[in-house]
Design an enzyme around this catalytic site. Structure first.
Site, mmCIF file in Angstrom:
data_model
loop_
_atom_site.group_PDB
_atom_site.id
_atom_site.type_symbol
_atom_site.label_atom_id
_atom_site.label_comp_id
_atom_site.label_asym_id
_atom_site.label_seq_id
_atom_site.Cartn_x
_atom_site.Cartn_y
_atom_site.Cartn_z
ATOM 1 N N HIS A 1 -15.436 7.404 43.268
ATOM 2 C CA HIS A 1 -14.539 8.466 43.343
ATOM 3 C C HIS A 1 -15.494 9.814 43.275
ATOM 4 O O HIS A 1 -16.204 9.980 42.388
ATOM 5 C CB HIS A 1 -13.676 8.473 41.622
ATOM 6 C CG HIS A 1 -12.784 9.810 41.655
ATOM 7 N ND1 HIS A 1 -12.431 10.233 40.494
ATOM 8 C CD2 HIS A 1 -12.217 10.057 42.659
ATOM 9 C CE1 HIS A 1 -11.519 11.312 40.961
ATOM 10 N NE2 HIS A 1 -11.442 11.356 42.115
ATOM 11 N N SER B 1 -7.881 8.510 43.403
ATOM 12 C CA SER B 1 -8.161 9.402 42.299
ATOM 13 C C SER B 1 -7.553 9.009 40.855
ATOM 14 O O SER B 1 -7.576 9.475 39.947
ATOM 15 C CB SER B 1 -7.928 10.840 42.412
ATOM 16 O OG SER B 1 -6.879 10.974 43.264
ATOM 17 N N GLU C 1 -17.726 8.978 39.930
ATOM 18 C CA GLU C 1 -17.271 8.269 39.065
ATOM 19 C C GLU C 1 -17.276 6.575 39.580
ATOM 20 O O GLU C 1 -16.914 6.655 40.640
ATOM 21 C CB GLU C 1 -15.801 8.404 38.592
ATOM 22 C CG GLU C 1 -15.832 9.368 37.363
ATOM 23 C CD GLU C 1 -14.261 9.672 37.065
ATOM 24 O OE1 GLU C 1 -13.933 9.407 35.677
ATOM 25 O OE2 GLU C 1 -13.629 10.046 37.768
ATOM 26 N N ASN D 1 -9.624 12.563 35.984
ATOM 27 C CA ASN D 1 -8.203 12.984 36.012
ATOM 28 C C ASN D 1 -7.330 12.770 35.064
ATOM 29 O O ASN D 1 -6.498 13.471 34.741
ATOM 30 C CB ASN D 1 -7.546 12.580 37.375
ATOM 31 C CG ASN D 1 -8.271 12.999 38.784
ATOM 32 O OD1 ASN D 1 -8.393 14.115 38.541
ATOM 33 N ND2 ASN D 1 -8.373 12.233 39.507
#
Ligand code: CAA
Length: 388
Positions: free
Chosen positions: A136, A115, A148, A187
């Site tokens: 991701h 992540s 992602e 993130n």
């Protein structure tokens, strides 16, 4: 396609499920049969829910029949595609990529569901750097539409295209980053929301419930920021935060999250985080309707980060908004919300907090330029988007 998923925790079992639903043969590897059996139970439970709701038409038994489990990496010998989904421990990922590189056919792509860790750092442990990529997923993988796709500096165009195609074939929407950055898009923005939420509470500006109520009731997000952190896992949140800061991201002084982790209150999975979850199951957190927290202030640091990503040509505003809508179920994109609340109001909040000594809140160049051009959002008919 023969797919291997390494790690069967929160993300791993969900990813395996998504792949099997799409018709792929899936092998799942983990360190013990206890963990694997728990994963099997969770996949069964989730598939039954999807079947009852008619989201899937194939029976859970037929889908589960495509999933096999093992505690040995030997099963990697005939795979087409590997996805690693183990905890964010760099040494662990290193070991797994070395194993996979040794066991898997030379033609196989090796993806990581990290992540936050830059993909190039992981690719360097293999002899197939051009075939290593970030893929991701979002929790819970069977429900969240986003993936992602993060190429490293070594990833070949062919690997990127194959990963994008696989993502689409399993019913997900890929957002491809142009250049990798620690924490990626999702993130970097999520941690900024967490940092501001944490700062507001520790500075006494608002309570945890104030922040979460404003997030849910004013911004209309599906979960409050503390609630979402509990859902993701507070250890995971702290790990991501550390990865970003240790690779150059500006920090925000705030210790509430680390304290929770030290006292082993990790959120939903341990039954307690900022809120309680009896039996370790997520239940919607009861929150008051009223809140003194300002929604423009809550998203200010995240919008600053979004503007930084645009300024550095990593993604554009639409791509950020796709990430937030499909990865976090935001009802609207973050940059769109910023336009609606007013880019001037966002910048005013940033400057106010920066004056309190928080360097991370210094508005980035793009935001300053937008203000000087009068591009303050919907009211000015131009902000991150144009409005007629
Ligand atoms: N499989 C199948 N169905 C599931 C499921 C799963 N794993 N989890 C939940 N559901 C179903 C439930 O059965 C329920 O179905 P019904 O509506 O038929 O009852 C439905 O989904 C809604 O669930 P809940 O009633 O439990 O709760 P909710 O309405 O609050 O929805 C949620 C839950 C979809 C998770 C929603 O709260 C949400 O979108 N939250 C935001 C999630 C998010 O932001 N995820 C990203 C986290 S960040 C990340 O993952 C990346 C990282 O690197 C950290």
């Amino acid at each position: 396609m023969r797919i291997l998923v390494v790690g069967s925790g929160t993300m791993g079992h969900g990813i395996a499920e998504v792949m099997a639903i799409a018709g792929h043969e899936v092998k799942v590897v983990d360190i013990s049969w206890d963990i694997l059996n728990r994963a099997k139970e969770k996949m069964n439970e989730s598939l039954n829910r999807l079947y009852e709701k008619k989201v899937i038409s194939e029976s859970p038994e037929a889908i589960m029949a495509r999933i096999s489990m093992s505690t040995s990496y030997d099963v990697a010998s005939d795979i087409d595609f590997g996805i690693e989904a183990v905890p964010e421990i760099f040494e662990l990922k290193k070991k797994i990529f070395q194993y996979l590189d040794e066991k898997a056919p030379k033609t196989a792509i090796l993806a990581t569901n990290t992540s936050s860790i830059p993909i190039s750092e992981i690719a360097e442990f293999t002899n197939r750097k051009e075939k290593v990529i970030g893929m991701h997923f979002f929790n819970p993988p069977p429900l969240m539409k986003l993936v992602e796709v993060i190429p490293s500096k070594y990833t070949s165009e062919e690997t990127i295209n194959e990963t994008v195609e696989l993502t689409k074939r399993v019913g997900k929407v890929p957002v491809r980053l142009k250049i990798e950055v620690p924490g990626f898009v999702s993130n970097r923005i999520f941690i900024r929301l967490v940092q501001e939420a944490c700062r507001e509470v520790e500075s006494g500006e608002a309570s945890i419930q104030d922040v979460d109520s404003a997030a849910r009731n004013k911004l209309k997000l599906p979960m409050g920021i503390f609630e979402l952190s509990d859902y993701v896992g507070l250890d995971v949140v702290v790990d991501i935060w550390k990865v970003i800061v240790s690779r150059g991201g500006t920090d925000v002084k705030c210790s509430s999250f680390e304290k929770k982790v030290s006292s082993k209150e990790l959120g939903v999975k341990t039954g307690k985080g900022f809120y309680s979850y009896p039996g370790g199951r997520y239940v919607k957190v009861p929150l008051p309707e009223d809140s003194k927290a300002d929604p423009a202030r809550i998203i200010s640091l995240a919008v600053n980060e979004g503007a930084w990503l645009i300024e550095n040509n990593i993604v554009n505003a639409e791509e950020i908004d796709t990430v937030m809508k499909l990865g976090f179920n935001f009802p609207k994109g973050l940059m769109q919300i910023a336009d609606e609340l007013g880019v001037d109001s966002i910048v005013k909040n940033l400057e106010d907090i920066e004056k309190k000594g928080e360097k991370a809140y210094s508005p980035v160049k793009l935001l300053r330029e937008m203000i000087s051009r009068g591009e303050t959002g919907v009211n000015a008919k131009k902000g991150f988007y144009r409005y007629t």
